[in-house]
Scaffold this motif. Structure first.
Motif, PDB file in Angstrom:
ATOM      1  N   VAL A  91       0.842  -1.203   0.000  1.00  0.00           N
ATOM      2  CA  VAL A  91       0.000   0.000   0.000  1.00  0.00           C
ATOM      3  C   VAL A  91       0.877   1.253   0.000  1.00  0.00           C
ATOM      4  CG1 VAL A  91      -1.676   1.339   1.338  1.00  0.00           C
ATOM      5  CG2 VAL A  91      -1.962  -1.139   1.108  1.00  0.00           C
ATOM      6  N   ILE A  92       1.890   1.263   0.846  1.00  0.00           N
ATOM      7  CA  ILE A  92       2.794   2.418   0.912  1.00  0.00           C
ATOM      8  C   ILE A  92       3.523   2.597  -0.419  1.00  0.00           C
ATOM      9  CG2 ILE A  92       4.884   3.328   2.009  1.00  0.00           C
ATOM     10  CD1 ILE A  92       3.948   1.946   4.593  1.00  0.00           C
ATOM     11  N   HIS A  93       3.970   1.490  -1.001  1.00  0.00           N
ATOM     12  CA  HIS A  93       4.689   1.572  -2.276  1.00  0.00           C
ATOM     13  C   HIS A  93       3.787   2.135  -3.372  1.00  0.00           C
ATOM     14  CE1 HIS A  93       7.712   0.688  -5.254  1.00  0.00           C
ATOM     15  NE2 HIS A  93       6.887  -0.088  -5.930  1.00  0.00           N
ATOM     16  N   ARG A  94       2.533   1.692  -3.402  1.00  0.00           N
ATOM     17  CA  ARG A  94       1.596   2.199  -4.414  1.00  0.00           C
ATOM     18  C   ARG A  94       1.321   3.689  -4.204  1.00  0.00           C
ATOM     19  NH1 ARG A  94      -2.026  -0.089  -8.014  1.00  0.00           N
ATOM     20  NH2 ARG A  94      -3.165   1.559  -9.084  1.00  0.00           N
ATOM     21  N   ALA A 150       7.928   6.122   2.583  1.00  0.00           N
ATOM     22  CA  ALA A 150       6.901   6.768   3.409  1.00  0.00           C
ATOM     23  C   ALA A 150       7.321   8.168   3.816  1.00  0.00           C
ATOM     24  CB  ALA A 150       6.623   5.912   4.643  1.00  0.00           C
ATOM     25  N   GLN A 151       8.582   8.314   4.185  1.00  0.00           N
ATOM     26  CA  GLN A 151       9.098   9.605   4.606  1.00  0.00           C
ATOM     27  C   GLN A 151       9.045  10.617   3.460  1.00  0.00           C
ATOM     28  OE1 GLN A 151      13.275   9.690   5.882  1.00  0.00           O
ATOM     29  NE2 GLN A 151      12.596  10.594   7.801  1.00  0.00           N
ATOM     30  N   LYS A 152       9.466  10.192   2.259  1.00  0.00           N
ATOM     31  CA  LYS A 152       9.470  11.077   1.105  1.00  0.00           C
ATOM     32  C   LYS A 152       8.050  11.357   0.616  1.00  0.00           C
ATOM     33  CE  LYS A 152      12.800  10.604  -1.962  1.00  0.00           C
ATOM     34  NZ  LYS A 152      13.773   9.997  -2.912  1.00  0.00           N
ATOM     35  N   LEU A 153       7.170  10.378   0.749  1.00  0.00           N
ATOM     36  CA  LEU A 153       5.760  10.591   0.388  1.00  0.00           C
ATOM     37  C   LEU A 153       5.153  11.680   1.260  1.00  0.00           C
ATOM     38  CD1 LEU A 153       3.060   9.905  -0.959  1.00  0.00           C
ATOM     39  CD2 LEU A 153       2.800   8.052   0.718  1.00  0.00           C
ATOM     40  N   ALA A 154       5.396  11.586   2.564  1.00  0.00           N
ATOM     41  CA  ALA A 154       4.870  12.604   3.476  1.00  0.00           C
ATOM     42  C   ALA A 154       5.418  13.981   3.129  1.00  0.00           C
ATOM     43  CB  ALA A 154       5.209  12.242   4.922  1.00  0.00           C
ATOM     44  N   ALA A 155       6.698  14.042   2.813  1.00  0.00           N
ATOM     45  CA  ALA A 155       7.304  15.318   2.457  1.00  0.00           C
ATOM     46  C   ALA A 155       6.692  15.874   1.170  1.00  0.00           C
ATOM     47  CB  ALA A 155       8.815  15.154   2.298  1.00  0.00           C
ATOM     48  N   ARG A 156       6.442  15.003   0.188  1.00  0.00           N
ATOM     49  CA  ARG A 156       5.843  15.434  -1.073  1.00  0.00           C
ATOM     50  C   ARG A 156       4.445  16.016  -0.830  1.00  0.00           C
ATOM     51  NH1 ARG A 156       6.505  13.809  -6.407  1.00  0.00           N
ATOM     52  NH2 ARG A 156       8.707  13.812  -5.790  1.00  0.00           N
ATOM     53  N   THR A 161       4.099  11.609   8.623  1.00  0.00           N
ATOM     54  CA  THR A 161       3.419  10.318   8.627  1.00  0.00           C
ATOM     55  C   THR A 161       2.383  10.167   9.732  1.00  0.00           C
ATOM     56  OG1 THR A 161       5.214   9.362   9.950  1.00  0.00           O
ATOM     57  CG2 THR A 161       5.375   9.148   7.556  1.00  0.00           C
ATOM     58  N   ALA A 162       2.255  11.164  10.596  1.00  0.00           N
ATOM     59  CA  ALA A 162       1.249  11.098  11.650  1.00  0.00           C
ATOM     60  C   ALA A 162      -0.022  11.866  11.286  1.00  0.00           C
ATOM     61  CB  ALA A 162       1.819  11.648  12.964  1.00  0.00           C
ATOM     62  N   PHE A 166      -1.359  12.174   5.009  1.00  0.00           N
ATOM     63  CA  PHE A 166      -0.556  10.996   4.682  1.00  0.00           C
ATOM     64  C   PHE A 166      -1.442   9.768   4.602  1.00  0.00           C
ATOM     65  CE2 PHE A 166       1.952   7.314   6.113  1.00  0.00           C
ATOM     66  CZ  PHE A 166       2.964   7.320   5.171  1.00  0.00           C
ATOM     67  N   TRP A 167      -2.312   9.597   5.587  1.00  0.00           N
ATOM     68  CA  TRP A 167      -3.172   8.415   5.625  1.00  0.00           C
ATOM     69  C   TRP A 167      -4.235   8.451   4.536  1.00  0.00           C
ATOM     70  CZ3 TRP A 167      -0.621   4.979   7.830  1.00  0.00           C
ATOM     71  CH2 TRP A 167       0.222   5.295   8.899  1.00  0.00           C
ATOM     72  N   LYS A 168      -4.621   9.652   4.115  1.00  0.00           N
ATOM     73  CA  LYS A 168      -5.551   9.766   2.992  1.00  0.00           C
ATOM     74  C   LYS A 168      -4.914   9.202   1.728  1.00  0.00           C
ATOM     75  CE  LYS A 168      -8.432  13.062   0.469  1.00  0.00           C
ATOM     76  NZ  LYS A 168      -8.843  14.492   0.338  1.00  0.00           N
TER      77      LYS A 168
END
Length: 217
Positions: A91-94, A150-156, A161-162, A166-168
């Motif tokens: 899920v995180i990778h997608r 996950a870290q880079k996704l949150a930054a983007r 991540t909290a 991010f969870w959306k």
């Protein structure tokens, strides 16, 4: 969540509330499947192999039979937790792919080198990941790559991540993957964003390569 004034990554075992309920896949449509993610099966054999790698590493780290039996008792939910993590990893990778996020091998190596320095070497890091997170040494780099994704996704997304944003993103990815989980390994409670029978949430403590200590949930 208790937070320190330091940069770190903490992931909870969750897919946000908008994700669909996961349904049984232990039927004729998916024979031998522990889960189906994005139309691809995580077979029972693959799951058992991953769990076996963890058990082998635990046995090697604890040659005393009494200590090993204690670890077995303390990690009795390892099979379910391992499957949960295998699904959540995808899920995180997608979600990262959807946002154009990628991680290079060099970035993984840099993070590993930083963590090894703090853990007192490669063996120390492997032992920490095995004991705390149930990650066998063979899958350490794979897990670190997920941490960075996950870290880079949150930054983007301009968040961390909290936070709900991010969870959306994970919820959207979960819906795209149409996840089915074999009921023998539990079910998913969308409102609680966790597997119903999960003993503890999936927590990853990764110290930022820029310095600082881990944040714990």
């Amino acid at each position: 969540m208790h937070r320190r004034r330091r940069t770190a990554l903490v992931l909870t075992a969750a897919i946000a509330a908008a994700a669909p309920l996961l349904t049984a896949c232990g039927n004729d449509a998916h024979p031998g499947a522990a889960a189906v993610v994005g139309g691809q099966r995580i077979t029972v054999a693959q799951l058992e192999n991953r769990v076996g790698e963890v058990r082998d590493a635990q046995r090697a780290a604890l040659p005393d039979q009494g200590q090993y039996q204690q670890v077995l008792a303390q990690t009795s939910s390892l099979t379910r937790d391992t499957l949960h993590n295998m699904v959540l990893d995808q899920v995180i990778h997608r979600a990262a792919q959807d946002e154009g996020v990628s991680v290079t091998r060099k970035e993984v190596q840099q993070l590993r080198a930083s963590l090894e320095q703090q853990a007192g070497g490669s063996k120390g890091l492997q032992t920490t990941w095995l004991q705390k997170y149930g990650i066998a040494p063979a899958h350490l780099d794979e897990n670190l790559r997920l941490q960075l994704e996950a870290q880079k996704l949150a930054a983007r997304l301009g968040t961390d991540t909290a936070q709900p944003a991010f969870w959306k993103a994970l919820s959207k990815a979960s819906g795209e993957l149409h996840i089915d989980v074999n009921p023998r390994y539990g079910t998913w409670d969308v409102q609680k964003s966790s597997r119903v029978d999960a003993k503890t949430p999936w927590v990853r403590e990764v110290t930022s390569v820029t310095g600082g200590g881990p944040v714990t949930a």
